[in-house]
Design a protein around this motif. Structure first.
Motif, short mmCIF file in Angstrom:
data_model
loop_
_atom_site.label_atom_id
_atom_site.label_comp_id
_atom_site.label_asym_id
_atom_site.label_seq_id
_atom_site.Cartn_x
_atom_site.Cartn_y
_atom_site.Cartn_z
N THR A 203 0.84 -1.19 0.00
CA THR A 203 0.00 0.00 0.00
C THR A 203 0.88 1.24 0.00
OG1 THR A 203 -0.10 0.17 2.41
CG2 THR A 203 -1.73 -1.27 1.32
N GLU A 204 0.25 2.38 -0.09
CA GLU A 204 1.01 3.64 -0.05
C GLU A 204 1.82 3.75 1.24
OE1 GLU A 204 0.35 8.42 -0.89
OE2 GLU A 204 -1.38 7.11 -0.54
N GLU A 205 1.30 3.21 2.31
CA GLU A 205 2.01 3.27 3.59
C GLU A 205 3.34 2.53 3.52
OE1 GLU A 205 1.39 2.11 8.33
OE2 GLU A 205 -0.22 1.74 6.88
N ASP A 206 3.38 1.42 2.80
CA ASP A 206 4.65 0.69 2.64
C ASP A 206 5.70 1.58 1.97
OD1 ASP A 206 4.33 -2.23 3.46
OD2 ASP A 206 2.56 -1.94 2.21
N PHE A 207 5.31 2.27 0.93
CA PHE A 207 6.26 3.13 0.22
C PHE A 207 6.71 4.30 1.11
CE2 PHE A 207 4.13 0.82 -3.13
CZ PHE A 207 5.16 0.51 -4.00
N GLN A 208 5.79 4.82 1.91
CA GLN A 208 6.15 5.89 2.85
C GLN A 208 7.16 5.39 3.87
OE1 GLN A 208 2.25 6.90 4.28
NE2 GLN A 208 1.87 8.42 2.67
N GLN A 209 6.96 4.17 4.37
CA GLN A 209 7.89 3.60 5.34
C GLN A 209 9.26 3.34 4.70
OE1 GLN A 209 6.52 0.27 7.67
NE2 GLN A 209 4.43 1.09 7.78
N ILE A 210 9.24 2.85 3.48
CA ILE A 210 10.51 2.62 2.77
C ILE A 210 11.30 3.92 2.68
CG2 ILE A 210 11.47 2.10 0.49
CD1 ILE A 210 9.18 -0.01 0.23
N ARG B 157 0.19 2.25 -10.28
CA ARG B 157 -0.11 2.79 -8.95
C ARG B 157 1.17 2.91 -8.11
NH1 ARG B 157 -4.15 -0.55 -5.19
NH2 ARG B 157 -2.27 -1.81 -4.92
N ALA B 158 2.01 1.89 -8.15
CA ALA B 158 3.25 1.93 -7.39
C ALA B 158 4.14 3.08 -7.86
CB ALA B 158 3.99 0.60 -7.51
N LEU B 159 4.21 3.27 -9.17
CA LEU B 159 5.04 4.36 -9.70
C LEU B 159 4.47 5.71 -9.31
CD1 LEU B 159 5.89 2.95 -13.24
CD2 LEU B 159 7.43 3.21 -11.30
N GLY B 160 3.15 5.81 -9.17
CA GLY B 160 2.56 7.05 -8.69
C GLY B 160 2.98 7.36 -7.28
N PHE B 161 2.98 6.34 -6.40
CA PHE B 161 3.46 6.53 -5.02
C PHE B 161 4.93 6.96 -5.02
CE2 PHE B 161 0.31 2.97 -3.70
CZ PHE B 161 -0.73 3.88 -3.65
N CYS B 162 5.74 6.30 -5.85
CA CYS B 162 7.17 6.60 -5.89
C CYS B 162 7.43 8.01 -6.40
CB CYS B 162 7.89 5.57 -6.75
SG CYS B 162 7.93 3.90 -6.02
N LYS B 163 6.66 8.45 -7.37
CA LYS B 163 6.81 9.81 -7.88
C LYS B 163 6.53 10.82 -6.78
CE LYS B 163 4.92 13.00 -11.33
NZ LYS B 163 3.94 13.16 -12.46
N THR B 164 5.48 10.60 -6.02
CA THR B 164 5.12 11.52 -4.93
C THR B 164 6.21 11.58 -3.87
OG1 THR B 164 2.76 11.11 -5.28
CG2 THR B 164 3.42 11.99 -3.13
N LEU B 165 6.81 10.43 -3.59
CA LEU B 165 7.79 10.34 -2.50
C LEU B 165 9.22 10.58 -2.96
CD1 LEU B 165 6.24 7.19 -0.83
CD2 LEU B 165 6.28 9.48 0.15
#
Length: 546
Positions: free
Chosen positions: A255-262, A298-306
């Motif tokens: 989820t987006e939370e995983d990417f935020q934690q990473i 979706r994953a790339l969208g999270f990565c772009k934001t972060l």
């Protein structure tokens, strides 16, 4: 048993300790350069054109300069070799000439090096002029900017490394490899804007494996790979329900939370393994479920934001790049001819076309852990074609690194030789790297080693990584039981093992990825990045990524 016997892995590095000094501060050395270096003036700080004050160049300029450097260095080496051959056979180079000695041959190379430098600088000025992004020349004698010094120093280093490579390649493969690695490092610094990868793998999401995808395997197994699991699920649930369960897994596993934690843990990138069926859907009667590119989107969208970089990893190729679990299907009787290479190229083209220009995508791995049954020349031919396929879709070297799996270090020498001798691969194809997976737990030899032996072997890995453009695509803290018997404090043992590996892998030109972000609680904790951080075996202070 991970041992390396060949000159590529054992010989001393080709370039002296001076070569390790940072070229980012070359001003103190520039007055002692060649006359061509002192006279070359490039206007890089003109704000009117928004120019290259960061010391980077358009890739088109870099390509022109590299072609001149490599061609000149090769011709100089061939001339010196001809001189040596003539000396050995007693045949004069020309009518009335005397026989050249080894010293005269070396002098020919030395004078040739300065000629290569001069030609490279002239090519740089010409390419910049044609590119139109800068005004040249300034008046001779004007003070150069720091950016100019950086570029001139790098071009000079490139030239000398090319000369060294062509001198050494027929004499000492280890020295030649070191010179080539340094050459490629300096080349990449002329156009590449991103820091090396310091990341984690997201295995078990878009290609199911028993460890990270343990919940599905526990619920619907027994099974050893995604193929077997899907067969079991269809027998128990039917085709429609199986697709629904798989969809739910793909929706919730990350989820987006995983990417935020990473990101919060200090990583700057993720490696996303996926099967070809995620891209094109299953073919040739395969049982997989796909396509499902919306999950990558979706994953790339999270990565772009972060602000996370992404290495897209074609982990499971059509027909399999091996008969092992990681490619999606375990097959004991697998033959390398079953790998559908043309379909693999089509999947890579789809990925490249879809994600070209995406700010987070900084790498594509063209396959994962190819079997040693695949002949090295066939593998290199596929790599050559894969690079051309990706680049032809608009993903240039200044945007995306292309990763070519070698997998095991035992095969590095053979593939390095073919890739360079037959394909001139590293020079003809910019910004590519070999992928090495450096585990300390598989095989009887590793099981017999104590902790000190494991720590010493990381120094061997460091030497290897300084001799090839590389990414350590997978590594972990999984250690055999015997390695812990010598330690009174298990936590300290794992911390020492982590530190030794991080120090070694910091020499990988393109970076590293820990396997994995999460793993089964029934597995060794050293496979799970979150658990390793929680136990303080891993400390983000040791790699704090940009």
């Amino acid at each position: 048993m991970l041992r390396v016997h060949s000159p590529l892995s054992q010989s001393q590095t080709a370039v002296t300790e001076r070569r390790e000094r940072d070229v980012e501060s070359p001003r103190s050395r520039s007055p002692r350069g060649s006359r061509a270096t002192r006279q070359a003036v490039i206007d890089l700080d003109d704000t009117e054109h928004g120019l290259l004050a960061d010391g980077l160049l358009p890739f088109s300029v870099c390509r022109s300069v590299i072609q001149v450097i490599w061609g000149k260095a090769r011709s100089q080496a061939q001339a010196a070799h001809a001189a040596r051959e003539a000396s050995a056979t007693g045949i004069p180079l020309s009518l009335g000439s005397s026989e050249p000695s080894q010293t005269q041959s070396d002098e020919l190379l030395a004078s040739g090096a300065e000629e290569v430098v001069s030609s490279a600088l002239a090519a740089l000025l010409k390419a910049l002029d044609l590119d139109g992004t800068t005004r040249i020349p300034r008046q001779q004698g004007m003070q150069r900017s720091p950016a100019e010094d950086v570029i001139l120093s790098r071009v000079r280093t490139l030239s000398l490394c090319a000369v060294a490579y062509w001198k050494e390649v027929s004499q000492d493969l280890g020295k030649a490899a070191s010179s080539l690695a340094r050459f490629l490092e300096m080349h990449r610094r002329l156009y590449w804007r991103r820091p090396p990868w310091r990341g984690v793998n997201l295995g078990g999401w878009l290609l199911l494996e028993p460890g990270p995808s343990f919940e599905l395997f526990q619920q619907f197994g027994p099974a050893r790979c995604e193929w077997q699991l899907l067969q079991q699920m269809r027998r128990k649930l039917g085709q429609q329900k199986t697709a629904e369960v798989l969809q739910a897994h793909r929706n919730t596993f990350l989820t987006e939370e995983d990417f935020q934690q990473i990101k919060s843990k200090g990583f700057n990138s993720v490696r996303i393994p996926f099967g070809y069926w995620i891209v094109t859907g299953p073919s040739n009667g395969d049982v997989y479920v796909g396509p499902a590119l919306e999950f990558l989107d979706r994953a790339l969208g999270f990565c772009k934001t972060l602000g996370l970089q992404v290495l897209l990893d074609l982990h499971g190729a059509p027909g399999g790049e091996s008969g092992e679990t990681p490619c999606g299907r375990e097959m004991k009787d697998w033959r390398w001819e079953q790998w559908r290479l043309d379909e693999s190229l089509e999947a890579l083209k789809v990925i490249a076309t879809r994600y070209k220009g995406h700010p987070s995508v900084s790498g594509i791995a063209v396959c994962n852990e190819p079997s040693e049954k695949v002949p090295a020349d066939v593998l290199c031919q596929f790599y050559d074609q894969a690079i051309q396929a990706i680049r032809s879709c608009g993903m240039g070297p200044e945007e995306v690194s292309i990763v070519l799996p070698v997998y095991r270090t035992e095969r590095l020498d053979e593939i390095w030789r073919i890739w360079n001798k037959v394909f001139d691969g590293f020079v003809r194809h910019a910004n590519v790297a070999f992928d090495l997976h450096l585990y300390h737990c598989f095989g009887a030899w590793w099981q017999r080693q104590g902790l000190n032996s494991h720590l010493r072997m990381t120094k061997r890995d460091r030497k290897i990584l300084r001799r090839v453009p590389a990414v350590v695509g997978e590594w972990s803290l999984a250690l055999p039981h015997r390695a812990l018997c010598q330690s009174d404090d298990e936590d300290q043992a794992y911390q020492a093992f982590a530190t030794a590996q991080l120090q070694a892998y910091s020499h990988a030109s393109h970076g590293w990825f820990f396997w994995n972000w999460r793993d089964s609680p029934e597995q060794h904790l050293g496979w799970d990045a979150q658990m390793c951080l929680q136990r303080r075996w891993l400390s983000q202070a040791e790699w704090k990524a940009d």
